[in-house]
Write an enzyme that holds these catalytic residues in place. Structure first.
Site, short mmCIF file in Angstrom:
data_model
loop_
_atom_site.label_atom_id
_atom_site.label_comp_id
_atom_site.label_asym_id
_atom_site.label_seq_id
_atom_site.Cartn_x
_atom_site.Cartn_y
_atom_site.Cartn_z
N ASP A 83 0.85 -1.19 0.00
CA ASP A 83 0.00 0.00 0.00
C ASP A 83 0.89 1.25 0.00
O ASP A 83 1.88 1.31 0.75
CB ASP A 83 -0.86 -0.04 1.28
N HIS A 84 0.58 2.23 -0.82
CA HIS A 84 1.31 3.51 -0.87
C HIS A 84 2.83 3.38 -0.92
O HIS A 84 3.53 3.91 -0.03
CB HIS A 84 0.91 4.41 0.30
N GLU A 142 -1.75 6.26 -8.49
CA GLU A 142 -2.72 7.19 -7.90
C GLU A 142 -2.62 8.54 -8.58
O GLU A 142 -1.54 9.07 -8.80
CB GLU A 142 -2.48 7.36 -6.39
N GLY A 187 -7.88 7.85 7.51
CA GLY A 187 -8.14 8.05 8.93
C GLY A 187 -9.62 8.08 9.28
O GLY A 187 -10.48 7.85 8.43
ZN LIG Z 1 -4.57 5.13 0.72
#
Ligand SMILES: [Zn+2]
Length: 342
Positions: A83-84, A142, A187
């Site tokens: 992820d990321h 992204e 978040g």
């Molecule tokens: Zn994310």
């Protein structure tokens, strides 16, 4: 052995018209909760680890936990996803470790904080696509940036994805999946009121899907932050301020328009912490960690099962046999993305 590439998993989801939850893990109980939920609902699943998770647990532990998951749950197709990723180097190390999918987040610079420009994003993502596809590994890119900061990732600023750029980005980079920014945040604090279609910018997803009907879209920051989880946490001493997440019905709307991967992390954190707070409050004399980790694992499993059913992935675990990485390399060569240069 049910390790699959994320590309195959998302291709199958597109065929079946459903979405697949991608759940973040840092530890044993999370892996178990997700896999147990996958078994009980018969779901294919994406398990993902951020750089923060890899650091917290140590890469090797995480990898072997995931490997164990494929041995204990051989009937469940599972993709292991970075992820990321903040740089080609992070993606390379994940691939070397055995991940079957990586995200190169070139919407931010390598510090994972400063918004990057389009040219940088295209260049760095295309570089990772060439490296990863050469080994049969899937790549998520992204475009646009989410709000919020989690695991030290994020500029805190929202930049919605521009559909024109999305078309150019997918064509120039050859990514398998595209994360789009539609106004959500990482978040727990995503929205200060229940989000409607305006606030969520669902029209961006619809427009990109119209123009790129075969692209697999990804929704980040897609926890729903259910009121009952927040209330339970607060009832036992938590201090979570009033907040709204992404309603499940909006995610389902996205799934009708090309969303194939849905990232969920916060809901599991809330569920686990609420269960632990409750256990602590109910028997302060207990000190065996299993006393509170067991209900935490149960609570996470419950959330994951509900999402798997809502996203439509339930019942699809047995639809297909895993395609090997070698076969994926051959297919990518046919697609031509291994040979292009920018
Ligand atoms: Zn994310």
């Amino acid at each position: 052995m049910a390790l699959v590439t994320m590309r195959q998993l998302l291709d199958e989801a597109a065929k079946g018209g459903y979405g697949v939850g991608a759940f973040n893990v840092n530890n044993l109980e999370q892996v178990q909760a997700i896999m147990e939920a996958a078994r009980e609902t018969g779901s294919p699943v994406i398990i993902q680890a951020s750089r923060g998770a890899r650091k917290y647990a140590n890469d090797r532990f995480l990898y072997h936990l995931m490997q164990a998951a494929t041995e204990v749950y051989p009937e469940i197709p599972v993709a292991l996803h970075q992820d990321h990723g903040n740089s080609p180097e992070t993606c390379r190390s994940a691939i070397e470790l055995g991940f079957t999918s990586v995200m190169m987040d070139g919407s931010l610079m390598e510090d994972a904080k400063t918004p990057a420009d389009f040219a940088y994003n295209v260049r760095v993502t295309h570089h990772v696509v060439e490296m990863a596809h050469g080994r049969g590994v899937t790549v998520e890119g992204e475009l646009g940036t989410l709000g919020g900061i989690e695991d030290d990732v994020g500029s805190g600023e929202v930049h919605l994805t521009d559909p024109d750029q999305a078309v150019e980005f997918v064509e120039r980079t050859g990514v398998d999946a595209l994360a789009v920014a539609i106004g959500t945040s990482h978040g727990a604090y995503k929205f200060t009121k229940e989000p409607d279609r305006e606030l969520l910018a669902m029209s961006i997803i619809e427009e990109i899907n119209q123009r790129l009907p075969t692209a697999h879209l990804v929704m980040h920051g897609s926890s729903s932050v259910p009121k009952e989880l927040v209330d339970l946490l607060n009832r036992y001493g938590g201090e979570i301020r009033p907040t709204w997440g992404v309603p499940v019905r909006e995610i389902q709307e996205g799934i009708k328009h090309g969303v194939r991967k849905v990232n969920v992390d916060t809901d599991l954190r809330l569920a686990a912490t609420g269960a632990i707070r409750k256990a602590f409050a109910e028997d302060p004399g207990e000190f065996d960690p299993r006393y509170y980790l067991k209900p935490a694992r149960e609570a996470m499993k419950k959330v994951v099962k509900a999402r798997m059913e809502a996203f439509g992935q339930a019942g699809h675990a047995g639809d297909y046999e895993p395609i090997s990485l070698e076969e994926m390399v051959r297919r990518y060569k046919e697609e031509g993305h291994l040979l292009t240069t920018d």
